[in-house]
Structures are given as structure tokens and as C-alpha cells.
Design an enzyme around this catalytic site. Structure first.
Site, short mmCIF file in Angstrom:
data_model
loop_
_atom_site.label_atom_id
_atom_site.label_comp_id
_atom_site.label_asym_id
_atom_site.label_seq_id
_atom_site.Cartn_x
_atom_site.Cartn_y
_atom_site.Cartn_z
N ASN A 163 -58.44 -41.95 29.27
CA ASN A 163 -57.71 -40.90 28.55
C ASN A 163 -58.53 -39.61 28.47
O ASN A 163 -58.07 -38.54 28.89
CB ASN A 163 -57.33 -41.43 27.16
N LYS A 192 -65.89 -48.68 12.99
CA LYS A 192 -65.48 -49.00 14.36
C LYS A 192 -65.17 -50.48 14.43
O LYS A 192 -65.65 -51.25 13.60
CB LYS A 192 -66.61 -48.69 15.35
N SER A 212 -56.86 -37.12 14.79
CA SER A 212 -56.50 -38.31 13.99
C SER A 212 -56.39 -37.92 12.52
O SER A 212 -55.50 -38.40 11.80
CB SER A 212 -57.56 -39.39 14.13
N1 GLU Z 1 -62.27 -43.67 19.22
C1 GLU Z 1 -62.36 -42.27 19.02
C2 GLU Z 1 -63.79 -41.86 18.78
O1 GLU Z 1 -64.72 -42.53 19.20
C3 GLU Z 1 -61.39 -41.75 17.97
C4 GLU Z 1 -61.55 -42.32 16.60
C5 GLU Z 1 -60.44 -41.91 15.64
O2 GLU Z 1 -59.57 -41.16 16.02
O3 GLU Z 1 -60.50 -42.39 14.50
O4 GLU Z 1 -64.08 -40.83 18.24
#
Ligand code: GLU
Length: 428
Positions: free
Chosen positions: A219, A104, A356
Site C-alpha cells: 500500500n 501494535k 487514522s
Molecule cells: N500501521 C500503521 C503504522 O505503522 C498505521 C497505524 C494506525 O493507523 O494506527 O503507522
């Protein structure tokens, strides 16, 4: 003193390991992020002045594959938060059985105070700072709180410029025209919706009798609200960072989304064509929304919204965690005592990273899938792991969160044991 959010997050590991029974070195490894990077991101403002921002990228664990996880732009981003979010990504990717570890990142910034050109320069400069630590086989960022597909597009472009060849697979959640996947934009909300559809079957719900409150209308919150509304669920309360609205009769979600996107505020409206009028609704605060008398509560904003202070007042019988970490560790036993079923973040919001993964696969193969294929693959994946978690719930007579961690750390443990553990090298 309160523990930081990372220390709290990893405290759930020991509890889950009472059931998973993995060698202790697996748990010790998961308590430490692999790499923590802190950078200074310079930004030349439109007025010519220079501002400096704190940027972070944490790669928590890569036993199962290159690391994956979003980038957040928020004034509260700090290293402890990013470490916690990276840890949750490791668990989430393992739980959905994706060939990724967890990461992250983020910048401590209020993006609402920047012009579009400033936002673009900030995003490109951040990639300039972390370009050596990301890559399609190393670490793959994506959107998170207050970042979106346009920002992902700038970042992919900047990375490709640095490397001097096109690398769409370095980042996911891109615009479709730059190699994004159909079905990525609504994937987080949709994944949560698929979990609710399985609960609907298990509980024999009639959607028109089920009331829903959603905290956070970004979103994921918006898409979950739309899909539930289209199925007849009564979405009776919604809030964003400025406050919320409540009407026991339920809201017309498409018109609220329309107005939110035009005025940047949630308002109860009725739209016909382009003419919208405001209709009656009570104002509620974010804190009040959590305590409403509803069937399903969906926290879809930030961490630590339900804590030891307000858990006792929660009335919903089901909580679907679309945000990462919205329930503090101390609140878990209180909610359990009240027989509240919590579908945990690492399952409920895993639709985003799952699509993703599909985007990354499509980028690497150069072959793009139709939207219905993305939806049906996502639904299968969510359903499969929903029932795998339910299996652990039944087998150990534990709550859904603990069960999700049991399954995730078992898979992480398998990967670590395949690399070799003390048991392998020393025998025993
Ligand atoms: N930010 C999103 C999550 O917390 C997606 C992360 C991603 O697609 O890599 O899962």
C-alpha cells in the site's frame, strides 16, 4: 548474540536523551511496554481441520491518550517485533502531536496461504480473543503489513457484535462504506510524499532529474510511487517480496501498479487501455535495489534491511523510511558518516496514523469530511512536524532521526511530568 529488535529500538532513547535531557524515570518508563498480551487464535480451515496461531497485542505507552497502532499478519511476527513496533507507535503519535499512545499487534501467519473465508474467520476470532483489551477509548487497531481495509471491516463488525452496538471508532482504516475516512488508503505514502516535497524545496530539486528506488510495493510503496511519478520524479527501481526491476530511464508507475494488482508481481509494463506489454528492465534483488546509484532510496517493506553489513554500500543521498525500522541501529553511524540524510520512520510514515486519527474523530462526531480537507489537514500536520524536527536538527546539530526522537520524547516527558514525577513529589 544479536539483541532483539525491541532492545535495539529502545537503545535510541538514551542517545536522544543526551539532548532532550528528561528525568531518567521518563526514559525508564519508555523502555517497558505497559501491557503485553499473547493469545492463541483458533482457525477452522476450509477442509475441516483446526489450526492454532500465535496472536499478540502490545500497548506500549498511554500517557498521551488511548493507544493506537496496526495489526500485522506475517510469518515472522513475534513478541519482540510487536513490542518494537508498539514503541515506534508511541513515538510516532507523540511526534505528530496526536492524542494517542502507541500499540501494535499481529498474528504469526502467512495470509497468502489462507482462503478468503479462512482469513475472515481468523480475523474475527482474533478480535474475539482481544476484545476486552481494545476499544475506542482504550486501544484502537488499524492496518499494517498484509492487512487491509476489508480485514478492518470484519474486525469492526465482530467487535460491534460482541458489544451489541455499533462501534466504528474501535478500529481505523475501514472501508469507506463502514465508516472509513476518505484519504486514509493512501495516507502513509502521501505523508512520505509530503516530506519529499519539503526536501525538494530545501534542496531546490527538479523532480525530473531526481531518481528514486522503492523497496516494497505494498500500500505505502505504491502510493508514494504514484504521487512521485505524477510529479515527474523518475522512479527507476521497484521491488516486492519476490524481487525487483530496474530501468535508469524510469518506469510508468500506473501501469506497473495495474499489472501488480492483476498478477501479484512487479513487472515492467506499458499499458494502453487494457492491453499491456512487457518492456525491457533489468531484474534486481531486494538487496541489490538498496545499493543502486539513485538520489532517493525508499525502504517500504520490513525491518532491518539496511544493517552494518550493507550500509557502507548505500549510494543514495536521501533515505525516506516508509517501513517501520528498516535501518538497524548499527547502521545509523555508518550512514551518518557518509552524509546520508535519513528521514526517519516515525516522521516519514506517520501519515497513516495521522489520517487514522482523523477517521477516529469523524467516527466519534458522526460528521464526515471531504477528501481535500483530509489531504490539506495531513499536509499541514506533516509540514509542521517536518519543520519542528528540522528545528531540533539545527539547534543541536544532530541527525534527523535523533531530532525526531528528541521532539517525541520531550512531548512524552511533558505528559508524564503532568502526571507527576520524582521532581514534583520529592522536590529538586
Ligand atoms: N500501521 C500503521 C503504522 O505503522 C498505521 C497505524 C494506525 O493507523 O494506527 O503507522
Amino acid at each position: 548474540m544479536h539483541n532483539d529488535v525491541f532492545t535495539n529500538a529502545i537503545s535510541r532513547l538514551e542517545h536522544a536523551n543526551q539532548y532532550a535531557k528528561l528525568p531518567h524515570e521518563v526514559i525508564d518508563r519508555l523502555k517497558r511496554p505497559r501491557t503485553t498480551i499473547e493469545v492463541t487464535v483458533p482457525l477452522r480451515m476450509d477442509d475441516g481441520s483446526l489450526k492454532l496461531f500465535h496472536g499478540y497485542r502490545v500497548r506500549h505507552n498511554d500517557m498521551r491518550g488511548p493507544t493506537k497502532g496496526g495489526l500485522r499478519y506475517h510469518p515472522q511476527v513475534d513478541i519482540a517485533e510487536v513490542k518494537a513496533l508498539a514503541f515506534w507507535m508511541t513515538c510516532k503519535c507523540a511526534l505528530l502531536n496526536l492524542p494517542f499512545g502507541g500499540a501494535k499487534g499481529g498474528i504469526q501467519v502467512n495470509p497468502k496461504e489462507l482462503s478468503r473465508l479462512e482469513l475472515e474467520r481468523l480475523s474475527r476470532n482474533f478480535i474475539g480473543e482481544i476484545a476486552d483489551f481494545i476499544g475506542p477509548d482504550l486501544d484502537i487497531p488499524a492496518p499494517d503489513v498484509y492487512t487491509n481495509e476489508r480485514i478492518m471491516g470484519w474486525m469492526m463488525d465482530e467487535y460491534s457484535k460482541i458489544k451489541r452496538f455499533k462501534t466504528p471508532a474501535v478500529i481505523t482504516g475501514k472501508p469507506i462504506s463502514l465508516g472509513g475516512s476518505l484519504g486514509r488508503n493512501d495516507a502513509t505514502g502521501r505523508g512520505a510524499y509530503y516530506c519529499i516535497k519539503e526536501l525538494e524545496k530545501l534542496n531546490h530539486w527538479h523532480p525530473e532529474k531526481i531518481t528514486v528506488a522503492i523497496q516494497g510495493f505494498g500500500n505505502a510503496g505504491q502510493h508514494a510511487a504514484s504521487l512521485l511519478h505524477a510529479d515527474g520524479y523518475k522512479v527507476v527501481a521497484i521491488s516486492d517480496s519476490r524481487g525487483g526491476i530496474y530501468n535508469p530511464q524510469g518506469f510508468d508507475i500506473p501501469s506497473i501498479i495495474h499489472i501488480k494488482n492483476e498478477t501479484k508481481q512487479v513487472q515492467a509494463v506499458y499499458c494502453s487501455g487494457s492491453v499491456c506489454e512487457t518492456v525491457a528492465a533489468d531484474q534486481v534483488s531486494n538487496a541489490e535495489l538498496l545499493e543502486l546509484e539513485v538520489d532517493i532510496l525508499i525502504p517500504a517493506a520490513l525491518e532491518n534491511q539496511i544493517t552494518a553489513d550493507n550500509a557502507q554500500q548505500i549510494k543514495a543521498k536521501h533515505i525516506i523510511e516508509i517501513a517501520n525500522g528498516p535501518i538497524a541501529v548499527e547502521a545509523d553511524p555508518i550512514l551518518l558518516d557518509k552524509n546520508i540524510i535519513v528521514i526517519p520512520d516515525i516522521l516519514a510514515n506517520a501519515g497513516g496514523v495521522t489520517v487514522s486519527y482523523y477517521e477516529w474523530v469523524q467516527n466519534r462526531s458522526g460528521y464526515y469530511w471531504p477528501e481535500d480537507e483530509v489531504h490539506s489537514k495531513l499536509q499541514q500536520a506533516m509540514r509542521r512536524e517536518f519543520y519542528n524536527v528540522q528545528h531540533e536538527v539545527k539547534e543541536h546539530n544532530i541527525d534527523w532521526r535523533t531530532a525526531a526522537y528528541v521532539l517525541a520524547i520531550k512531548r512524552l516527558g511533558e505528559a508524564m511530568q503532568a502526571h507527576g514525577t520524582r521532581e514534583y513529589f520529592m522536590g529538586g
